[in-house]
Scaffold this active site. Structure first.
Site, mmCIF file in Angstrom:
data_model
loop_
_atom_site.group_PDB
_atom_site.id
_atom_site.type_symbol
_atom_site.label_atom_id
_atom_site.label_comp_id
_atom_site.label_asym_id
_atom_site.label_seq_id
_atom_site.Cartn_x
_atom_site.Cartn_y
_atom_site.Cartn_z
ATOM 1 N N ASP A 151 0.056 7.451 10.259
ATOM 2 C CA ASP A 151 -0.353 8.620 9.485
ATOM 3 C C ASP A 151 -1.848 8.646 9.206
ATOM 4 O O ASP A 151 -2.297 9.363 8.316
ATOM 5 C CB ASP A 151 0.403 8.657 8.149
ATOM 6 C CG ASP A 151 1.891 8.903 8.338
ATOM 7 O OD1 ASP A 151 2.227 9.800 9.133
ATOM 8 O OD2 ASP A 151 2.695 8.201 7.722
ATOM 9 N N ASP B 146 5.144 11.689 3.672
ATOM 10 C CA ASP B 146 5.819 11.458 4.944
ATOM 11 C C ASP B 146 7.238 10.993 4.593
ATOM 12 O O ASP B 146 7.457 10.443 3.510
ATOM 13 C CB ASP B 146 5.078 10.378 5.736
ATOM 14 C CG ASP B 146 5.771 10.046 7.037
ATOM 15 O OD1 ASP B 146 6.096 10.973 7.788
ATOM 16 O OD2 ASP B 146 6.006 8.846 7.284
ATOM 17 N N ASP C 70 3.101 5.794 5.427
ATOM 18 C CA ASP C 70 3.305 4.353 5.572
ATOM 19 C C ASP C 70 2.075 3.659 6.129
ATOM 20 O O ASP C 70 2.059 2.441 6.268
ATOM 21 C CB ASP C 70 4.533 4.049 6.434
ATOM 22 C CG ASP C 70 4.445 4.651 7.824
ATOM 23 O OD1 ASP C 70 3.336 5.041 8.235
ATOM 24 O OD2 ASP C 70 5.483 4.735 8.500
#
Length: 632
Positions: free
Chosen positions: A529, A331, A525
């Site tokens: 997610d 990400d 993080d």
């Protein structure tokens, strides 16, 4: 050394002394007296093995190392090999003592690394401090943390400032400065000042409790190698017992039924007791201690070593899978970038100063809590005089309109400029562009960007060096921003302008492109997610310090914000797997060789002892190397 280990050490010393005395006086005894004399040191050193063998048989657990050692040594007594019986049991117990010490040392090492559970919390009662159990402190109360004490519960500082040692959680030695208003988490050590903290959650829900629970339960998720050893031992031990019985029974039957002239060459000149002795040697050699202990100990050490570096692995299966990773998907925001925006460029129109442009934007955006607004006020660097700002109106999806010093100021995107009829122009720099008009006049634009983390580029290089074939970035940001970040970090690929659901689809496609033996790891993080972390082969959460979502959703949690720790985790996993494979090959290889030698009468009880205790000793020593990861 524990009391139990010390007691065993004294038993070994006593049995060894009694054995030496029996050996010296052996010529003076009759056969019966000789057996009785050797039974004394045997009983001292082996009574617990015999008892465990009998107890396990009574509970239906017949084939284990206790049964093998009891059968081999009792059989040695029955064939008159009394000294060998005592020596085998003596060396077996020496091996067990060393094994216990090695496992205990590994557990103590991990306990020391994760010794973050506070023993008490200070509360103030009638002007005096009282120590209470952290579990008894209510949410919303007040606790006092003195210098040198560990913060017992997650909370917010309401008074005081200090530096915190977070090494037990992150593996980092640099203290972190905190002051009133900052959030602090349990497990950190207060180094300097006195802090008054208001707990924001109960102890059972705090960071330290979640981490300790994670580490304690890590052993439940076994790796494929561990499951293989468990299944192997289940079939291996009965197989070698049957082989030992056959090694005695078949030659004995042939010796009894066939005349001496027609005996096969390997039976010539032997008696059935010779084959019984070979079978007993075979049983001693066959003990699977080296594998049963060293393989789990290796993974246990790898998990403990990773904890020392601030990397929490939820089980051996994830440590094993990490070693097979060939694709790493990141990400962007909060993982490769800081997730905090700052002004990176100011482009005023002719006749307008850069300071004035920033001032207009900061004043107009003063009442917004958006990260972009916060970065504009930070760039302004002064206290905002709210009396200068009136008639503030946020226009959803466009920006803000406000009166600043009586002038109409608009700050927003190109859509807002079109709406205001301002002759704006796009900026070629990557990032979010805020355009500003003053009374309809286009005053210029400000570029706000997310900063790339300092060690992000090094993290990508380290992963490539570790053998990762493909690195990919997923982001909801614009294609221009994604392309710029990917180019700076030298990523292999990126996907931009993705919604959370699109990220799951992207990972699904990348999984289909991964080789059958390879694994895909997703690094996020841990806050938004969770679906992608769950879908990937290995979910890695960045910055798990205080993040419940990270600890819950991911398979591996990096307790700080450094993406370079991913390559470190991968090197630890590969070192652990190498040690596991070394132990399996070494133990099986030596045992197979000595088993063959024993079956053909070419190995005596001393070689058998080495094949059991010696191999276990070497394998356990090798397994403890998994704990040492400081230089990885």
């Amino acid at each position: 050394m524990t009391k139990k280990q010390k007691k065993m050490l004294w038993r070994i010393i006593a049995a060894a002394a009694l054995f030496v005395a029996a050996k010296l006086l052996e010529p003076q005894f009759t056969d019966v007296a000789r057996t009785l004399v050797y039974l004394i040191p045997y009983a001292v050193i082996g009574w617990d093995v015999l008892w465990r063998a009998v107890r396990n048989i009574a509970h239906g657990q017949v084939f284990d190392e206790n049964f093998l050692m009891a059968l081999a040594t009792v059989g040695a007594f029955a064939t008159g090999e009394c000294p060998e019986a005592v020596v085998v049991m003596l060396f077996y117990q020496v091996g067990e003592l060393f094994q216990s010490y090695a496992v205990g040392k590994s557990r103590r090492s991990i306990a020391a690394l994760m010794d973050i559970r506070p023993d008490y919390a200070n509360i103030e009662v009638d002007g005096k401090l009282e120590e209470v159990d952290p579990e008894d402190v209510p949410v919303g109360g007040t606790i006092i943390v003195k210098a040198g004490e560990r913060i017992p519960i997650d909370g917010q500082i309401i008074e005081g400032s200090s530096a915190l040692d977070t090494a037990a959680l992150t593996g980092e030695s640099v203290p972190r400065d905190v002051a009133a208003g900052d959030a602090v988490i349990s497990g950190c050590v207060n180094l300097t000042g006195l802090l008054r903290v208001r707990p924001t959650r109960a102890f059972g829900e705090s960071t330290v409790a979640k981490i300790l629970d994670l580490v304690e339960n890590a052993s439940e998720k076994k790796a494929k190698a561990e499951n293989f050893i468990t299944r192997f031992a289940r079939w291996y031990t009965p197989a070698v017992v049957i082989a030992a019985v056959a090694l005695t029974a078949i030659p004995a039957l042939l010796l009894a039924l066939l005349p001496a002239a027609s005996l096969p060459g390997f039976l010539a000149g032997t008696a059935w007791t010779d084959w019984l002795h070979r079978a007993l040697i075979f049983l001693v050699i066959s003990c699977p201690c080296a594998l049963v202990i060293s393989v789990p100990l290796s993974f246990f050490g790898g998990i403990g070593g990773a904890s020392k570096r601030g990397i929490l692995v939820k089980g051996a299966s994830y440590l094993e899978a990490l070693a097979e990773t060939e694709t790493v998907v990141f990400d962007k925001t909060g993982t490769l970038t800081r997730g905090t925006f700052r002004v990176t460029a100011v482009h005023p129109t002719e006749g307008v100063s850069a300071d004035d442009l920033v001032e207009y934007a900061a004043l107009a955006e003063n009442y917004s809590g958006h990260p972009i607004s916060l970065s504009l006020r930070e760039a302004y660097g002064k206290a905002v005089d709210t009396s200068r700002v009136t008639n503030v109106a946020e226009i959803a999806g466009h920006g803000v309109r406000a009166k600043v010093d009586g002038k109409t100021v608009c700050a927003g995107n190109g859509k807002l400029m079109d709406r205001e009829g301002a002759p704006w122009h796009p900026c070629e720099l990557p990032g979010t562009t805020v355009h500003i008009t003053v009374d309809g006049f286009y005053a210029g634009h400000i570029v706000i960007s997310d900063e790339i983390k300092e060690d992000a580029a090094e993290a990508i290089r380290a992963l490539k060096a570790a053998g990762v074939r493909r690195t990919v970035m997923l982001t909801g940001d614009s294609s221009a921003v994604a392309a710029d970040v990917a180019a700076q970090l030298k990523l292999d690929d990126y996907r931009a302008e993705l919604l959370p659901g699109d990220k799951v689809d992207a990972v699904e496609r990348l999984l289909s492109e991964t080789s059958p033996s390879g694994r895909l790891a997703f690094v996020g993080d841990g806050i938004n997610d969770a679906p992608v972390l769950t879908r990937a082969d290995i979910g890695i959460a960045m910055g798990g310090l205080g993040s419940d979502a990270a600890i819950e959703a991911a398979d591996i949690v990096l307790m700080d914000d450094k993406p370079s720790k991913i390559a470190t985790a991968m090197r630890i996993s590969r070192k652990t797997l190498r040690i596991v494979k070394q132990n399996i090959v070494f133990a099986l290889g030596v045992k197979a060789l000595v088993l063959l030698l024993g079956a053909f009468g070419m190995a005596n009880m001393w070689e058998a002892v080495f094949a059991d205790v010696g191999v276990a000793f070497i394998a356990i020593l090798n397994a403890t190397r998994a704990l040492h990861v400081e230089k990885l």
